[in-house]
Every structure is written in structure tokens, then in C-alpha cells.
Design an enzyme around this catalytic site. Structure first.
Site, PDB file in Angstrom:
ATOM      1  CE  LYS A   1     -27.384 -20.447  -0.717  1.00  0.00           C
ATOM      2  NZ  LYS A   1     -27.731 -19.271   0.107  1.00  0.00           N
TER       3      LYS A   1
ATOM      4  CD  GLN B   1     -30.832 -18.812   1.926  1.00  0.00           C
ATOM      5  OE1 GLN B   1     -29.676 -19.207   1.946  1.00  0.00           O
ATOM      6  NE2 GLN B   1     -31.380 -18.297   0.839  1.00  0.00           N
TER       7      GLN B   1
ATOM      8  CG  ASP C   1     -24.194 -15.264   2.030  1.00  0.00           C
ATOM      9  OD1 ASP C   1     -24.059 -15.720   0.869  1.00  0.00           O
ATOM     10  OD2 ASP C   1     -25.103 -15.615   2.801  1.00  0.00           O
TER      11      ASP C   1
HETATM   12  N1  GUN Z   1     -31.198 -15.073  -0.182  1.00  0.00           N
HETATM   13  C1  GUN Z   1     -31.155 -14.873  -1.518  1.00  0.00           C
HETATM   14  N2  GUN Z   1     -29.896 -14.984  -1.962  1.00  0.00           N
HETATM   15  C2  GUN Z   1     -29.128 -15.255  -0.897  1.00  0.00           C
HETATM   16  C3  GUN Z   1     -27.734 -15.487  -0.741  1.00  0.00           C
HETATM   17  O1  GUN Z   1     -26.911 -15.442  -1.671  1.00  0.00           O
HETATM   18  N3  GUN Z   1     -27.329 -15.757   0.531  1.00  0.00           N
HETATM   19  C4  GUN Z   1     -28.179 -15.782   1.584  1.00  0.00           C
HETATM   20  N4  GUN Z   1     -27.677 -16.024   2.793  1.00  0.00           N
HETATM   21  N5  GUN Z   1     -29.474 -15.572   1.465  1.00  0.00           N
HETATM   22  C5  GUN Z   1     -29.934 -15.309   0.227  1.00  0.00           C
END
Ligand code: GUN
Length: 282
Positions: A52, A96, A119
Site C-alpha cells: 500500500k 490494518q 477503508d
Molecule cells: N485486512 C485485510 N484486508 C484489509 C483491508 O482492506 N484494509 C485493512 N485496513 N485491513 C485489511
């Protein structure tokens, strides 16, 4: 069978976003910003976060990552999220997941203001989606809709089956399909005769988290098959929730793992950050 190229589509989207970040910087005098909080040392999460932040750099988003120890207290974690949120140069904040078990995910995510919830995990944004109103949508289901749109796969009137009901993939995916006039079925661990439900799907989304769980006998001839899984097979090789080699013989369209949904999740996160940044100009 057409292979859906998530990797290439995501690269094209990053190119489009780059133009918007340049325009944003010219107007605002600063870069769009993403604040990332990662707690603990889950190795998969560390890879995702690195992907990311690397993607942010590529499109001209400034990212700041706060890595916190696995044994951090709820109060300290909340303070760290609040500190990042109060920085006006951070247009989006991401925590996350998954979190270490002792932490209260709901309480921690609630510290993120709705306008910075890139998100789309907040109760408010998921509520908007449930009411078919515009808000920020979770990146993985949003990326799947974008793939379907770019491959001209119409959802209206189709039988869509979503396997998995998590708040971050299955539920928002089902709502997006419903909002686009599909007839939607959500399957989960209590579903009776999963096989025959899946076999009715014109569009089948697998978000189970079990390697090669969806076999060819669960797929209708000509179905569109979308694989959200990021699993390891018996040899430790990366694979999805779909038994790709056999299912591809029946599908009209299918996403591979890797190179399918994964890169689209990251591209949609960047897109949500750019949207959030652009909104601060209005
Ligand atoms: N863990 C698995 N997928 C995601 C996501 O799209 N965003 C976040 N913050 N954590 C995750």
C-alpha cells in the site's frame, strides 16, 4: 474463458490517479496524505502495508506508517490513531486488520473520523451502503465492482452468490450487488448445500479464506468467478479460494491469484484517499 487482469487494470487506475494527485497538489500546495497504523508483527499484514505505501509513492500520495507493538494497550493504540487523525495533512487513515486479539477493533476503528475512513469500515459508511447511498466503500468489494465494470460484465438481474459474510468483504460485496439490481445470495458456514447454491450463480465471489475451496462441481458453466482468497496450498504456494485449474474450464471470466483482486484492493484504497483529499478542497 477470459482471464480478468487485475494487475494490469490496477496499473491503469494508478496512472489515472496520478493525474488527480498532481492536480490536487497544484490546487492545495500539498500532497494527498494517507496515515497507516499497523499493530503487531503479522507477516501478511506487513506485506500488505508495504504494498500500500509503495503504491502511494507511485501515484504521489504521501504516506506515514505508525508501527505499534503487539502488546500495546487499547488506550495507547487509540491515542496513536487519534494523533494521526488530528493531522490535517492526513486525508485518509487506515488501521490494518487483523488486530492482536486483546484489542477492541470496533472501538479503535471508531476513532477514525468518517471523512478519513478510506477503508469504508465505519458503521456510518457501511450504513450508507446498506441504504444505497453514496459513501466510502470497502476497497476489496469496490475493486471487484470496478473490474466487472471495466470488463463490461453487467450485474443487473444476475444471480450473484457471495461466499463469506465478513464486514470487510462479503457484506459490502452483497450490498453492492443488491444496489446494482442483482439477485443476491450470501453463503456462510451454516449454509445448507453450499454446492447447489453456488451452482446457481451467474457471478460467484469466493471470500472464504480456505485454499481451493471452490471446486469445479460448485460452478455453473459460463459463470463469472471472482476469487478474493490469499491462501497457501499444500506446497506453500500462494493460491486463492478457487481451485483455479479446474474451475477455469467452466468459467466465462475468472480472476487469478495472484494478479486478480489483490492489486485492485490497493488501487481502490488509493482512489478513496484521492477522493477524500479532493473533498477537502470543496
Ligand atoms: N485486512 C485485510 N484486508 C484489509 C483491508 O482492506 N484494509 C485493512 N485496513 N485491513 C485489511
Amino acid at each position: 474463458m477470459t482471464l480478468i487482469d487485475g494487475k494490469g487494470t490496477a496499473a491503469a487506475i494508478r496512472g489515472e490517479l496520478k493525474e488527480r494527485t498532481v492536480a490536487f497538489e497544484a490546487k492545495s500546495g500539498r500532497k494527498a496524505g494517507l496515515g497507516v497504523v499497523i499493530i503487531g508483527d503479522d507477516s501478511a499484514s506487513q506485506v500488505y502495508v508495504r504494498n500500500k505505501t509503495k503504491a502511494c509513492e507511485e501515484v504521489g500520495i504521501r504516506s506515514v506508517t505508525k508501527s505499534l507493538p503487539a502488546d500495546i494497550s487499547q488506550e495507547e493504540a487509540e491515542r496513536a490513531v487519534e494523533a494521526l487523525c488530528s493531522d490535517p495533512s492526513m486525508d485518509g487513515i487506515l488501521v490494518q486488520l487483523p488486530l492482536p486479539r486483546h484489542l477492541d477493533e470496533r472501538k479503535l476503528l471508531a476513532k477514525i473520523p468518517v471523512e478519513k475512513d478510506v477503508d469504508g469500515f465505519s458503521e456510518y459508511n457501511l450504513g450508507l451502503l446498506a441504504m444505497n447511498r453514496r459513501g466510502t466503500v470497502a476497497c476489496t468489494p469496490l475493486g471487484i465492482m470496478e473490474l466487472l465494470r471495466r470488463y463490461r460484465i453487467d450485474v443487473g438481474g444476475k444471480d450473484a452468490v457471495v461466499v463469506g459474510r465478513s464486514n470487510i468483504v462479503g457484506r459490502p460485496m452483497a450490498l453492492l450487488f443488491l444496489n446494482d439490481d442483482a439477485t443476491v445470495t450470501v453463503c456462510h458456514s451454516h449454509t445448507k448445500d453450499l454446492c447447489s447454491v453456488c451452482r446457481k450463480a451467474d457471478i460467484l465471489v469466493a471470500a472464504v479464506g480456505k485454499a481451493k475451496f471452490i471446486k469445479a462441481d460448485m460452478v455453473k458453466e459460463g459463470a463469472v468467478v471472482i476469487d478474493v482468497g490469499m491462501d497457501r496450498d499444500e506446497n506453500g504456494k500462494l493460491c486463492g479460494d478457487v481451485d483455479f485449474d479446474t474451475v477455469k474450464e467452466k468459467a466465462s471470466f475468472i480472476t487469478p491469484v495472484p494478479g486478480g483482486v489483490g492489486p485492485m484492493t490497493v488501487a481502490m484504497l488509493l482512489s478513496n484517499v484521492v477522493e477524500a483529499a479532493e473533498k477537502t478542497l470543496k
